[in-house]
Write a protein that holds these residues in place. Structure first.
Motif, PDB file in Angstrom:
ATOM      1  N   PRO A  42      43.094  18.220  28.162  1.00  0.00           N
ATOM      2  CA  PRO A  42      44.369  17.805  28.755  1.00  0.00           C
ATOM      3  C   PRO A  42      45.114  19.006  29.335  1.00  0.00           C
ATOM      4  N   PRO A  43      45.930  18.790  30.342  1.00  0.00           N
ATOM      5  CA  PRO A  43      46.660  19.901  30.965  1.00  0.00           C
ATOM      6  C   PRO A  43      47.425  20.757  29.968  1.00  0.00           C
ATOM      7  N   GLU A  44      47.971  20.148  28.919  1.00  0.00           N
ATOM      8  CA  GLU A  44      48.738  20.941  27.950  1.00  0.00           C
ATOM      9  C   GLU A  44      47.856  21.871  27.123  1.00  0.00           C
ATOM     10  N   ASP A  45      46.528  21.640  27.126  1.00  0.00           N
ATOM     11  CA  ASP A  45      45.612  22.507  26.373  1.00  0.00           C
ATOM     12  C   ASP A  45      45.046  23.653  27.212  1.00  0.00           C
ATOM     13  N   GLU A  46      45.186  23.576  28.529  1.00  0.00           N
ATOM     14  CA  GLU A  46      44.534  24.567  29.400  1.00  0.00           C
ATOM     15  C   GLU A  46      45.083  25.973  29.166  1.00  0.00           C
ATOM     16  N   ALA A  47      46.408  26.118  29.172  1.00  0.00           N
ATOM     17  CA  ALA A  47      47.010  27.431  28.963  1.00  0.00           C
ATOM     18  C   ALA A  47      46.688  27.957  27.568  1.00  0.00           C
ATOM     19  N   ALA A  48      46.670  27.060  26.578  1.00  0.00           N
ATOM     20  CA  ALA A  48      46.353  27.487  25.210  1.00  0.00           C
ATOM     21  C   ALA A  48      44.923  27.995  25.126  1.00  0.00           C
ATOM     22  N   LEU A  49      43.994  27.333  25.814  1.00  0.00           N
ATOM     23  CA  LEU A  49      42.604  27.773  25.793  1.00  0.00           C
ATOM     24  C   LEU A  49      42.462  29.146  26.453  1.00  0.00           C
ATOM     25  N   LEU A  50      43.081  29.332  27.605  1.00  0.00           N
ATOM     26  CA  LEU A  50      42.989  30.627  28.289  1.00  0.00           C
ATOM     27  C   LEU A  50      43.611  31.737  27.443  1.00  0.00           C
ATOM     28  N   GLU A  51      44.685  31.421  26.753  1.00  0.00           N
ATOM     29  CA  GLU A  51      45.322  32.414  25.874  1.00  0.00           C
ATOM     30  C   GLU A  51      44.373  32.825  24.741  1.00  0.00           C
ATOM     31  N   LEU A  52      43.712  31.846  24.123  1.00  0.00           N
ATOM     32  CA  LEU A  52      42.754  32.138  23.048  1.00  0.00           C
ATOM     33  C   LEU A  52      41.592  32.978  23.551  1.00  0.00           C
ATOM     34  N   LEU A  53      41.027  32.582  24.695  1.00  0.00           N
ATOM     35  CA  LEU A  53      39.892  33.322  25.245  1.00  0.00           C
ATOM     36  C   LEU A  53      40.302  34.742  25.618  1.00  0.00           C
ATOM     37  N   GLY A  83      36.484  28.143  33.621  1.00  0.00           N
ATOM     38  CA  GLY A  83      36.478  27.201  34.737  1.00  0.00           C
ATOM     39  C   GLY A  83      37.033  25.844  34.357  1.00  0.00           C
ATOM     40  N   ALA A  84      36.715  25.383  33.135  1.00  0.00           N
ATOM     41  CA  ALA A  84      37.235  24.096  32.674  1.00  0.00           C
ATOM     42  C   ALA A  84      38.761  24.103  32.603  1.00  0.00           C
ATOM     43  N   ALA A  85      39.335  25.267  32.320  1.00  0.00           N
ATOM     44  CA  ALA A  85      40.793  25.395  32.235  1.00  0.00           C
ATOM     45  C   ALA A  85      41.438  25.630  33.599  1.00  0.00           C
ATOM     46  N   GLY A  86      40.640  25.579  34.653  1.00  0.00           N
ATOM     47  CA  GLY A  86      41.189  25.696  35.997  1.00  0.00           C
ATOM     48  C   GLY A  86      41.377  27.112  36.490  1.00  0.00           C
ATOM     49  N   ALA A  87      40.736  28.081  35.835  1.00  0.00           N
ATOM     50  CA  ALA A  87      40.864  29.485  36.254  1.00  0.00           C
ATOM     51  C   ALA A  87      39.519  29.990  36.777  1.00  0.00           C
ATOM     52  N   ARG A  88      39.543  31.184  37.332  1.00  0.00           N
ATOM     53  CA  ARG A  88      38.316  31.828  37.812  1.00  0.00           C
ATOM     54  C   ARG A  88      38.103  33.128  37.038  1.00  0.00           C
ATOM     55  N   VAL A  89      36.848  33.534  36.974  1.00  0.00           N
ATOM     56  CA  VAL A  89      36.489  34.678  36.151  1.00  0.00           C
ATOM     57  C   VAL A  89      37.216  35.941  36.592  1.00  0.00           C
ATOM     58  N   LYS A  90      37.285  36.194  37.897  1.00  0.00           N
ATOM     59  CA  LYS A  90      37.871  37.455  38.359  1.00  0.00           C
ATOM     60  C   LYS A  90      39.328  37.605  37.956  1.00  0.00           C
ATOM     61  N   PRO A  91      40.208  36.693  38.336  1.00  0.00           N
ATOM     62  CA  PRO A  91      41.615  36.886  37.915  1.00  0.00           C
ATOM     63  C   PRO A  91      41.786  36.834  36.402  1.00  0.00           C
ATOM     64  N   PHE A  92      40.960  36.030  35.715  1.00  0.00           N
ATOM     65  CA  PHE A  92      41.064  35.964  34.257  1.00  0.00           C
ATOM     66  C   PHE A  92      40.762  37.324  33.643  1.00  0.00           C
ATOM     67  N   LEU A  93      39.622  37.931  33.999  1.00  0.00           N
ATOM     68  CA  LEU A  93      39.251  39.215  33.404  1.00  0.00           C
ATOM     69  C   LEU A  93      40.169  40.339  33.864  1.00  0.00           C
ATOM     70  N   MET A  94      40.595  40.297  35.120  1.00  0.00           N
ATOM     71  CA  MET A  94      41.504  41.348  35.587  1.00  0.00           C
ATOM     72  C   MET A  94      42.805  41.325  34.806  1.00  0.00           C
ATOM     73  N   ASP A  95      43.285  40.133  34.492  1.00  0.00           N
ATOM     74  CA  ASP A  95      44.519  40.022  33.710  1.00  0.00           C
ATOM     75  C   ASP A  95      44.281  40.438  32.260  1.00  0.00           C
ATOM     76  N   VAL A  96      43.221  39.924  31.659  1.00  0.00           N
ATOM     77  CA  VAL A  96      42.960  40.183  30.242  1.00  0.00           C
ATOM     78  C   VAL A  96      42.691  41.666  29.989  1.00  0.00           C
ATOM     79  N   LEU A  97      41.941  42.296  30.882  1.00  0.00           N
ATOM     80  CA  LEU A  97      41.575  43.697  30.695  1.00  0.00           C
ATOM     81  C   LEU A  97      42.501  44.648  31.453  1.00  0.00           C
TER      82      LEU A  97
END
Length: 579
Positions: A42-53, A83-97
């Motif tokens: 669900p949309p309310e879980d997407e941000a939570a999943l990305l935060e955990l990852l 990808g399931a959470a609606g994000a892409r690998v590049k911006p995700f890793l650039m932000d996380v790292l």
């Protein structure tokens, strides 16, 4: 929204301890029912999943080789979850790292822990060939690992596919270096997927991976000679996915049974596939745990059979066939094309192939040994049963292809087919995916085809019921699917395919031609589009082709026994010539 929520999401948020959190999420990503089921996010879980990852990636330890291996083990799952959470690998890793574009141009200038995480989790959207070359001057091991890892995906986007191919070309240009042996698992994953990359150089990229992987393998002493058994030379089959119900078993079990007449046959394969049916085509069976990754132990098991001849019905779908095929374990080593891709190993002496598929040179497969008695795949459980198509005015297009076969060129043609189709034509994808893989793929496909239905993995009967609703089946290219062609014939549904020069694009045209439906084999993209459009817009043409298709299976079966040289006979001939 169908499906259950991803089961680990909320328990993980309650874990505060760093080590406990890392261990819990690592184990959850690798296992759990959620990976094999239809799940919802669900949309309310997407941000939570990305935060955990993000937390998991930031806190993951990479002080030793084991830490890098953990990242490699989950890189595919992590990519799907992102990808399931609606994000892409590049911006995700650039932000996380906390990486900048400048960092990606000069990876060697980043802290060591960032470099290791980039190597293990990055893709070609993050790393150019120039950056890899500069990085290699400072850390040749992890620059090569990063390039190999970049090749473990087949992008649906043309630009991403070109970037992936650029990483492959860079890998071709550099010499192997000694890497940790346990990086072989990533080499296997990438070698399998790159076989489906939509680039003419894919076999060269795979050959580069095999060259780098082969440099890591231990030396294997030659097997001790043993006397023939009842006057028969010893043949060892190294099998993968040879169990009832799988297409590999249905395609090869019957053909392999003929080997026992000429050879003493030992089957070596993994324990979970153990079944009574193995005794039908082998005199002895040896099984190993599915998690076995010790190359020396696997090689010793082969050596214990003292083979005069080693035969791989397919190579590359499982780790053990990939690594063993790079070793010299018998005087003669042959493969067939259950996985229709070349091994790219210099230790394979020849490829067994049906003679009508070898009409043009295919040097990437090495020496060809041909047979002309081609057995059809045995029917799936319950048989091939046509199901009546529900009446209706809405036209339906079906695509039965795994994600890696959905190339950018093919998806472009699908879009053109829909543009010329009657209004409200439906599009159904059957990618045989579940869990986060399905969610990520569904997002990506529906971003391009908003009304498309992307079905989860299902049983054969349910799949055939849904496929029976199609008016036309579009076969993916350049990588088709034998079973899809057989299913289309059984249902009497027109299937359009595209001929090509690679083995992977020759099987479907051959099956359709032998079934009397050669007119559905397009020579080029324009003809493919015209055929699909004509079928969707003409009820009379669909009915005519449907009538021919329904008799196609019987026509194929009638040709089945006309050949003189079986697969077993071709193997015997190759052995006699070598001896």
């Amino acid at each position: 929204m169908p499906g259950q929520r991803i089961e680990f999401l909320h328990p993980a948020r309650r874990i505060s301890g760093k080590e406990e959190f890392h261990r819990y999420l690592f184990e959850a990503m690798l296992g759990g029912q959620w990976r094999r089921q239809a799940v919802a996010l669900p949309p309310e879980d997407e941000a939570a999943l990305l935060e955990l990852l993000g937390r998991w990636v930031r806190e993951a330890g990479v002080k030793d080789e084991l830490g890098v291996l953990r990242l490699l083990a989950v890189r595919g799952v992590l990519r799907d979850l992102v990808g399931a959470a609606g994000a892409r690998v590049k911006p995700f890793l650039m932000d996380v790292l906390a990486m900048r574009e400048e960092d990606l141009l000069h990876p060697q200038q980043m802290p060591g822990w960032k470099q290791l995480k980039l190597a293990a989790l990055g893709d070609a959207s993050l790393l150019s060939a120039e950056a890899l070359a500069e990085w290699s001057g400072h850390d040749p091991i992890h620059a090569r690992l990063a390039a190999i890892a970049c090749l473990d995906t087949c992008p649906l986007d043309a630009g991403a596919a070109r970037a992936t191919a650029a990483a492959g070309r860079w890998l071709m240009s550099v010499a192997p270096v000694k890497m940790p042996l346990r990086y072989l698992e990533q080499c296997h994953v990438s070698a399998f997927h790159v076989s489906y990359l939509a680039d003419p150089g894919r076999h060269d990229f795979k050959r580069a991976i095999v060259r780098h992987a082969g440099a890591q393998l231990p030396a294997v002493p030659p097997a001790s000679a043993r006397a023939p058994v009842a006057g028969k030379p010893r043949l060892t089959i190294v099998g993968e996915l040879l169990f009832p119900g799988h297409a590999m078993f249905r395609c090869y079990a019957g053909q392999l049974a003929g080997l026992k007449e000429h050879f003493h046959v030992t089957l070596l394969t993994d324990q979970p596939t153990r079944c009574a049916e193995h005794a039908r085509f082998s005199d002895e069976q040896l099984y190993f745990p599915p998690q076995e990754r010790d190359v020396a132990r696997l090689a010793q098991m082969v050596a214990s059979t003292a083979p005069d001849l080693l035969f791989y019905p397919s190579i590359g779908m499982c780790y053990w066939t990939f690594v063993l095929s790079m070793l010299r374990l018998a005087p003669l080593q042959l493969m067939s094309v259950g996985h229709p891709a070349p091994s790219c190993s210099g230790q394979i002496d020849g490829t067994l192939v049906f003679h009508e598929l070898a009409t043009a040179p295919m040097p990437e497969y090495g020496k060809m040994a041909c047979f002309d008695a081609q057995a059809l795949p045995s029917p799936p459980p319950g048989g091939w049963h046509a199901r009546p198509r529900p009446a209706g005015e809405v036209r339906t297009v079906a695509v039965n292809a795994a994600r890696m076969k959905l190339t950018p060129d093919f998806l472009d043609v699908v879009a053109q087919v829909l543009a010329s189709a009657p209004p409200a034509t439906q599009l159904h994808f059957f990618p045989n995916a579940s869990g986060a893989e399905l969610l990520a793929l569904r997002r990506e496909l529906q971003g391009r085809f908003p009304q498309a239905c992307v079905h989860p993995t299902m049983g054969y009967a349910g799949y055939m019921d849904k496929l029976a609703q199609a008016d036309v089946i579009l076969q993916s290219f350049p990588f088709g699917g034998t079973n899809t062609a057989m299913d289309a014939l059984a249902l009497g549904i027109p299937l359009v395919c595209l001929e090509g020069g690679d083995l992977a694009s020759k099987v479907d045209p051959l099956l359709l031609a032998r079934a009397g439906l050669g007119e559905l084999c397009a020579k080029d993209r324009d003809t493919y589009l015209a055929l699909a459009s004509q079928l969707l817009n003409s009820e009379a043409e669909r009915a005519r082709i449907g009538t021919l298709a329904r008799s196609g299976l019987a026509q194929l079966a009638g040709q089945d026994a006309q050949g003189q040289t079986t697969l077993a006979a071709a193997i015997l001939r190759a052995w006699q010539e070598q001896a």
